[in-house]
Design a protein around this motif. Structure first.
Motif, PDB file in Angstrom:
ATOM      1  N   VAL A  71      -1.460   2.172  10.034  1.00  0.00           N
ATOM      2  CA  VAL A  71      -2.503   1.384  10.913  1.00  0.00           C
ATOM      3  C   VAL A  71      -2.354   0.304  10.507  1.00  0.00           C
ATOM      4  O   VAL A  71      -2.198  -0.572  11.475  1.00  0.00           O
ATOM      5  CB  VAL A  71      -3.690   2.301  11.107  1.00  0.00           C
ATOM      6  N   ASN A  72      -2.067   0.207   8.997  1.00  0.00           N
ATOM      7  CA  ASN A  72      -2.105  -1.621   9.477  1.00  0.00           C
ATOM      8  C   ASN A  72      -0.519  -2.153   9.008  1.00  0.00           C
ATOM      9  O   ASN A  72      -0.708  -3.475   9.529  1.00  0.00           O
ATOM     10  CB  ASN A  72      -2.226  -1.613   7.427  1.00  0.00           C
ATOM     11  N   SER A  89      -8.091   0.882   3.508  1.00  0.00           N
ATOM     12  CA  SER A  89      -7.200   1.181   4.995  1.00  0.00           C
ATOM     13  C   SER A  89      -6.231   1.793   5.219  1.00  0.00           C
ATOM     14  O   SER A  89      -5.732   1.815   4.016  1.00  0.00           O
ATOM     15  CB  SER A  89      -7.471   0.096   5.921  1.00  0.00           C
ATOM     16  N   ASN A  90      -5.703   2.525   6.023  1.00  0.00           N
ATOM     17  CA  ASN A  90      -5.073   3.332   6.619  1.00  0.00           C
ATOM     18  C   ASN A  90      -3.854   2.707   7.063  1.00  0.00           C
ATOM     19  O   ASN A  90      -3.399   1.437   7.652  1.00  0.00           O
ATOM     20  CB  ASN A  90      -5.109   4.295   7.553  1.00  0.00           C
ATOM     21  N   LYS A 131     -12.751   1.462  -0.060  1.00  0.00           N
ATOM     22  CA  LYS A 131     -12.533   2.501   1.060  1.00  0.00           C
ATOM     23  C   LYS A 131     -10.918   1.673   1.104  1.00  0.00           C
ATOM     24  O   LYS A 131     -11.036   0.344   1.622  1.00  0.00           O
ATOM     25  CB  LYS A 131     -13.010   2.639   1.914  1.00  0.00           C
ATOM     26  N   PRO A 184       0.456   4.040  -3.512  1.00  0.00           N
ATOM     27  CA  PRO A 184      -0.938   4.128  -2.877  1.00  0.00           C
ATOM     28  C   PRO A 184      -1.818   4.732  -3.523  1.00  0.00           C
ATOM     29  O   PRO A 184      -3.393   4.814  -3.391  1.00  0.00           O
ATOM     30  CB  PRO A 184      -0.691   5.697  -1.954  1.00  0.00           C
ATOM     31  N   GLN A 217       0.538  -1.173   0.411  1.00  0.00           N
ATOM     32  CA  GLN A 217      -0.176   0.395  -0.151  1.00  0.00           C
ATOM     33  C   GLN A 217       0.604   1.123  -0.271  1.00  0.00           C
ATOM     34  O   GLN A 217       0.371   2.452  -0.306  1.00  0.00           O
ATOM     35  CB  GLN A 217      -0.878  -0.420   1.236  1.00  0.00           C
TER      36      GLN A 217
END
Length: 359
Positions: free
Chosen positions: A273-274, A269-270, A267, A184, A180
């Protein structure tokens, strides 16, 4: 007769399981496809929060208080503050088939612009055989317009029962955090019109956000592990279930398909955070995967429960040296099977466990 809608496939034999922390407005988009079916909603997080479900759906909703009430001390095997809690829905369902979807997954369109009925395609995948022992280069030979190619052994053309149908996603791909971060803006725009059986002996990364399975054939193996609150790892819940399920399907002579149907994953996810959730798993999987590749289940294991209990024993014996977490996970795997058997006693009418139901 004109004007009469056909009865949806498996209408009374399939539950749709949805884990969530928010109002389920996304169901409006799925109404044409989901409304005939029964929903099991597993509410994660704060049990005092009210989750709103659009009118007209037949559903049961379970929160953490319900899980604790129904399972008692065995509720410790159900993850908290993680979508892994969805597997509680698999346990309390009384239907033969399960479809599970995330609340950020919307209806996708095929290349012609037509809405994709993901559930209908999963049902077609599940109800036709799989071919894990010999790869068919035209992919699923049981689809309309396909067949077995020249050179495919006639002795294998009956196939085996399909236990799992693993669907894919347009828009946001199911990437890990490092991927990711370096990609991005990447989006999946490729619609590949194919369904294939994953060969015997081959593991795969199972994603739980667009997944169907035959609960009677493989349900007890669909444990999404210990993730989230109080655990050192997250975002490996469906991966763990997939690895366990695959080695058990291989042992029992069952098949797993992947490919169609697509949903629209709305969506991302961050990734930071992941990464915090995943980073131990990224290291651990380099030892977990060889473990599953080498797993051998004894021929005496003839049921999913026996296979899963044996697998838990091997996890404790061979992965505990990776991290103490795996001892805890192995114990939870045994607890899960005990809880499953309590709620689903063989040969008896299952006990009713539903709490909240609305129509």
């Amino acid at each position: 007769m004109a004007g009469v809608s056909p009865t949806p496939l498996l209408k009374d034999e399939l539950d749709i399981v949805i884990p969530t922390i928010r109002n389920l407005d996304f169901l409006e988009m799925w109404r044409p496809f989901f409304q005939p079916y029964h929903l099991i909603i597993v509410q994660d997080g704060d049990p005092s929060k009210t989750i709103k479900v659009p009118e007209g759906f037949d559903y049961e909703l379970y929160n953490r208080n319900d899980i604790n009430r129904i399972l008692g001390p065995k509720a410790s095997c159900i993850s908290f503050k993680d979508s892994a809690c969805r597997c509680f829905g698999y346990m309390v369902s009384k239907k033969k088939y399960i479809y599970t979807i995330d609340d950020d997954c919307f209806v996708a369109k095929d290349p012609s612009g037509k809405d994709i009925n993901a559930l209908e395609q999963h049902i077609k995948n599940i109800l036709s055989p799989a071919t894990p022992y010999f790869f068919n280069t035209l992919y699923d030979p049981y689809r309309d317009g396909a067949d077995f190619v020249r050179g495919y052994p006639f002795s294998l053309r009956e196939g085996v029962p399909t236990a799992v149908s693993h669907g894919l996603w347009l828009n946001i791909p199911d990437y890990d955090a490092p991927t990711q971060l370096v990609k991005p803006r990447e989006r999946n725009t490729r619609y590949v019109d194919a369904v294939m059986t994953i060969p015997k002996g081959t593991l795969f990364p199972m994603c739980g956000m667009n997944l169907a399975f035959n609960r009677e054939l493989i349900g007890p193996a669909m444990y999404f592990g210990l993730m989230g609150d109080g655990q050192p790892i997250g975002r490996y819940d469906d991966m763990w279930a997939g690895w366990c399920t695959k080695v058990i399907c291989d042992h029992l002579g069952l098949g797993i398909k992947t490919g169609l149907p697509y949903i629209w994953h709305s969506k991302a996810s961050n990734p930071f955070v992941n990464l915090k959730k995943e980073y131990k798993g990224i290291y651990w999987q380099e030892e977990i995967i060889p473990f599953f590749q080498a797993v051998s289940l004894p021929k005496e294991c003839t049921t999913v429960q026996q296979c899963y209990t044996e697998l838990a024993k091997q996890v404790k014996a061979k992965l505990a040296n990776v991290d103490p977490y795996f001892t805890k996970l192995a114990d939870a795997m045994v607890t899960w099977i005990e809880a499953w058997d309590e709620l689903n006693p063989s040969g008896e009418a299952p006990a009713k466990t539903s709490n909240v139901k609305a129509k």
